[in-house]
Write a protein that holds these residues in place. Structure first.
Motif, mmCIF file in Angstrom:
data_model
loop_
_atom_site.group_PDB
_atom_site.id
_atom_site.type_symbol
_atom_site.label_atom_id
_atom_site.label_comp_id
_atom_site.label_asym_id
_atom_site.label_seq_id
_atom_site.Cartn_x
_atom_site.Cartn_y
_atom_site.Cartn_z
ATOM 1 N N VAL A 72 21.785 -56.227 -10.384
ATOM 2 C CA VAL A 72 20.413 -55.634 -10.841
ATOM 3 C C VAL A 72 20.110 -56.461 -12.276
ATOM 4 N N ARG A 73 18.941 -57.384 -11.974
ATOM 5 C CA ARG A 73 18.829 -58.338 -13.138
ATOM 6 C C ARG A 73 18.118 -57.648 -14.178
ATOM 7 N N ASP A 95 21.188 -44.829 -4.815
ATOM 8 C CA ASP A 95 22.597 -45.235 -5.240
ATOM 9 C C ASP A 95 23.616 -44.935 -4.387
ATOM 10 N N LEU A 96 24.660 -45.470 -4.523
ATOM 11 C CA LEU A 96 25.908 -45.305 -3.578
ATOM 12 C C LEU A 96 26.513 -43.826 -3.594
ATOM 13 N N ARG A 97 26.039 -43.155 -4.709
ATOM 14 C CA ARG A 97 26.572 -41.824 -4.616
ATOM 15 C C ARG A 97 25.676 -41.155 -3.758
ATOM 16 N N ALA A 98 24.308 -41.164 -3.466
ATOM 17 C CA ALA A 98 23.660 -40.471 -2.424
ATOM 18 C C ALA A 98 24.120 -40.872 -1.212
ATOM 19 N N VAL A 135 32.238 -48.784 -13.839
ATOM 20 C CA VAL A 135 31.765 -49.024 -12.287
ATOM 21 C C VAL A 135 32.188 -47.484 -11.620
ATOM 22 N N LYS A 136 30.974 -47.167 -10.792
ATOM 23 C CA LYS A 136 31.243 -45.938 -10.058
ATOM 24 C C LYS A 136 30.069 -46.037 -9.124
ATOM 25 N N PRO A 137 29.765 -45.125 -8.036
ATOM 26 C CA PRO A 137 28.928 -44.922 -7.116
ATOM 27 C C PRO A 137 27.620 -45.073 -7.748
ATOM 28 N N ASP A 138 27.422 -44.158 -8.751
ATOM 29 C CA ASP A 138 26.090 -44.023 -9.519
ATOM 30 C C ASP A 138 25.501 -45.248 -9.927
ATOM 31 N N ASN A 139 26.353 -46.112 -10.188
ATOM 32 C CA ASN A 139 25.654 -47.558 -10.690
ATOM 33 C C ASN A 139 25.778 -48.465 -9.628
ATOM 34 N N LEU A 151 23.793 -53.684 -5.020
ATOM 35 C CA LEU A 151 23.477 -54.295 -6.268
ATOM 36 C C LEU A 151 24.154 -53.355 -7.280
ATOM 37 N N LEU A 152 24.985 -54.165 -8.248
ATOM 38 C CA LEU A 152 25.536 -53.245 -9.415
ATOM 39 C C LEU A 152 24.559 -53.310 -10.587
ATOM 40 N N SER A 153 24.390 -52.165 -10.960
ATOM 41 C CA SER A 153 23.526 -52.041 -12.217
ATOM 42 C C SER A 153 23.908 -51.242 -13.484
ATOM 43 N N ASP A 154 23.345 -51.312 -14.570
ATOM 44 C CA ASP A 154 23.798 -50.683 -15.860
ATOM 45 C C ASP A 154 24.974 -51.815 -16.651
#
Length: 674
Positions: A72-73, A95-98, A135-139, A151-154
């Motif tokens: 995520v830019r 997100d991946l958590r959902a 790094v976790k599913p929420d991000n 997309l990896l965020s945060d």
């Protein structure tokens, strides 16, 4: 109803998407381009931290330069007043958590493809000297496309890997996904990110993280350090082999992100058609790690950099290939596997994994002991302690582990392993204290004589919602003694607020108090109490802790940090001459404890801008404004008083929490205009 407001000179905040420990995420309008973007607005107290401000300036160009199809830019970093924000691309998706919550577990092929994309993103970041550290599913975001883009965020909260490892000023991350060296050596490296991705892949396949289970965050952390990940029934062997490497206890034996991605790509054809596995049950016991030395557990306190030996965790750029394994898989049939074997000599030279045993919380042991069925409750009145009764030997093994399991308030605690029976836990409760803001604090202490550890539980409650973070002093054992290492159940960090003395041994606790509810945090410190006098000593310590907390905050003046704990009174000011037909100029200011005078910088309420100020929201938002003796002359709209008719000796009163204050008397005069 949300209203827009400016963020810097370029952006307009439109609506809030969500909030977390670091701050809020908003949809914002870029007024220059007309695009919608995401703005992560950090908590205002971060804007008052010179170290964070400096890091923002230093990281701006590097984070803006991190461009990758799976990242995520970051578009901009905004620093203005109390606003500190990271502006990013707005992603249409979830997100991946959902995704994981809806599915339980993912088919192996889907899990591998997502993990490979995350590793590719990390490989690009590591090449640029940037760590993610959470790094976790929420991000991990999945776009609404089909198939979705990963997309990896945060990355905005990442510390730069300016050297080969990062010296941490506090544990940043989520316990379920954090690498062992983060807890034992207080350092993070590229290898720590790879470990986090390994946990993520395990969770996608098993429906749970490997070390989740009964106990506090410290119990989970202890398993990261001392236990093997439980095997997952039905996991393809090709994936299990890669996971073993990514989850190695020794960071130097994990593959770099690029190598792990290549290994998973090699394994993908073998697992592409493997259906989703059932959610793995919580293991009944944990197997002690046997693939290397077991370090003494405990998050180290703030040591001088000269005392830290990063040793073999030197991983950055080209050095990662030399330290951790091949950069790519050359054998198309065999995935990369971390080398295990006789390597004690190599590790002894590193000095990062072999240390003398440290004083540590009772729930944190240097070896994993089997958990009996009653021990899995882990509730406050049925506390389970794991006590290391032996000593650390050359390879880090500890003998004589004792598990003390509470069976109720009156039930005796008996050992389930070797060693002598330990004394029962002793508890005491301090009287509650209620502050003028309405915040009530209760402290409870539990002393375990067997391990020489004292656990203090702090509970904060209020009738209205009070925003954190909150402050807590953990006093030293005596004058001139260093601040103790405290092991918190929440991601607390050392307080660095200007004006708070270092001798206060203060901690910033990232919690909010819900309206009509309570929030609890606990910490453990090593302490030796005289037998027979433990209860009295604990009561004195709890009293000292409350006094030290209040005293430490009395050195602050014109700053709104920790407002719920510092608000002592209110001052109501009426400005100028009041005339019929005009609003009354009303300002409500806080009076902080220990100051005796109003803070003219931090405004609770102003009739000129009647929208609730940030400070008022932090204090619950429920400000009542009225008049008791001039109701015929004054009327109120949205807390703003208006002068309707001539009156004399009028006052305006306000009420906030348990505080009431009244303005000076004033007269309402005839309007002479025109």
């Amino acid at each position: 109803m949300q209203t827009t407001r400016a963020l810097g000179s370029r952006y307009l905040l439109e609506r809030e998407l969500g909030s977390g420990a670091m701050g809020q995420v908003w949809v914002a309008l870029d007024q220059r381009t007309g695009e919608r973007v995401a703005a992560k607005l950090l908590r205002p107290e971060f804007a008052r931290d010179p170290e964070i401000l400096t890091r923002f300036v230093q990281e701006r160009s590097i984070l803006l330069g991190l461009v990758h199809p799976n990242v995520v830019r970051v578009r901009d970093l905004v620093v203005e007043g109390d606003d500190l924000a990271i502006v990013m691309d707005l992603v249409d998706g979830a997100d991946l958590r959902a995704r994981l919550r809806a599915a339980g577990t993912l088919p192996a092929g889907e899990a591998v493809r997502i993990t490979v994309d995350v590793l590719d993103a990390l490989a690009a970041a590591h090449q640029g000297g940037i760590l993610h550290r959470d790094v976790k599913p929420d991000n991990v975001l999945l776009t609404a496309d089909e198939p979705p883009t990963v997309l990896l965020s945060d990355f905005g909260i990442a510390r730069l890997a300016q050297e080969t490892t990062v010296r941490m000023t506090g544990v940043l991350g989520t316990a379920d996904y954090m690498a062992p060296e983060v807890f034992t050596e207080e350092t993070a490296s590229a290898a720590s990110d790879v470990y986090g991705v390994g946990i993520l892949l395990y969770e996608l396949l098993a429906g749970r993280t490997p070390f989740a289970g009964g106990g506090t965050g410290y119990a989970i952390a202890n398993r990261h350090v001392t236990a093997e990940p439980p095997p997952v029934e039905g996991m393809p062997a090709a994936l299990d082999a890669v996971l073993q490497g990514m989850l190695a206890k020794d960071p130097t034996r994990r593959p770099p992100a690029a190598s792990a991605a290549a290994a998973l790509r090699t394994a993908l054809p073998q697992v592409a058609d493997v259906a989703a596995l059932p959610v793995a049950p919580q293991p009944r016991s944990w197997t002690a790690a046997t693939t290397g030395p077991v370090p003494a557990f405990g998050v180290v306190g703030h040591r001088a950099p000269a005392d830290i030996d990063p040793g073999r965790t030197n991983i950055k750029g080209a050095a990662a290939q030399d330290a951790a394994g091949p950069a790519a898989v050359t054998d198309g049939a065999t995935p990369w596997v971390a080398p295990f074997g006789d390597h004690d000599d190599d590790l002894a030279g590193a000095q990062t994994m072999l240390r003398s045993p440290r004083s540590r919380p009772a729930e944190a042991t240097a070896a994993a002991a089997p958990e009996t069925e009653p021990a899995r409750s882990w509730v406050r009145d049925k506390r389970t302690w794991l006590i290391g009764a032996g000593s650390l030997v050359a390879v880090g093994a500890v003998v004589g582990v004792v598990a003390l399991t509470g069976g109720g308030d009156d039930a005796p605690r008996t050992p389930t392993g070797g060693g002598a029976a330990a004394a029962a836990e002793i508890t005491t409760l301090a009287p509650s204290e209620q502050l003028p803001s309405g915040l009530t604090t209760v402290r409870e202490a539990a002393y375990d004589p067997g391990s020489g550890s004292l656990t203090t539980t702090v509970t904060w409650s209020a009738d209205v919602a009070l925003a954190g973070p909150l402050f807590e002093s953990v006093p030293a054992a005596g004058d001139g003694k260093p601040c103790p290492d405290a092991f918190w159940s929440v991601p607390a960090v050392r307080d660095v607020t200007a004006g708070v003395p270092a001798t206060a041994c203060g901690w910033e606790i990232p919690v909010d108090v819900p309206a009509g509810g309570s929030v609890t945090a606990e910490y453990t410190v090593p302490v030796a109490l005289d037998e027979g006098e433990e209860t009295q000593a604990m009561r004195e310590r709890l009293s000292e802790q409350g006094t030290a907390t209040r005293t430490a905050l009395e050195g602050l003046s014109a700053t709104a940090v920790y407002p719920a704990q510092r608000l002592d009174d209110l001052e109501v000011q009426i400005g100028g001459t009041v005339r019929v037909g005009a609003p009354v100029e009303l300002v409500v200011l806080p009076v902080w404890s220990g100051t005796g005078s109003a803070d003219n910088i931090s405004v609770v309420f102003s009739s000129r801008t009647p929208q609730p100020t940030l400070l008022l929201e932090q204090l619950g938002g429920q400000l009542e404004v009225r008049t008791d003796d001039c109701s015929g002359s004054l009327a109120f709209t949205d807390r703003v008083p208006y002068a309707n008719t001539i009156g004399s000796r009028c006052t305006v009163s306000v009420r906030l929490g348990g505080l009431e204050a009244r303005s000076r008397t004033f007269d309402v005069l005839q309007n002479t205009a025109g």
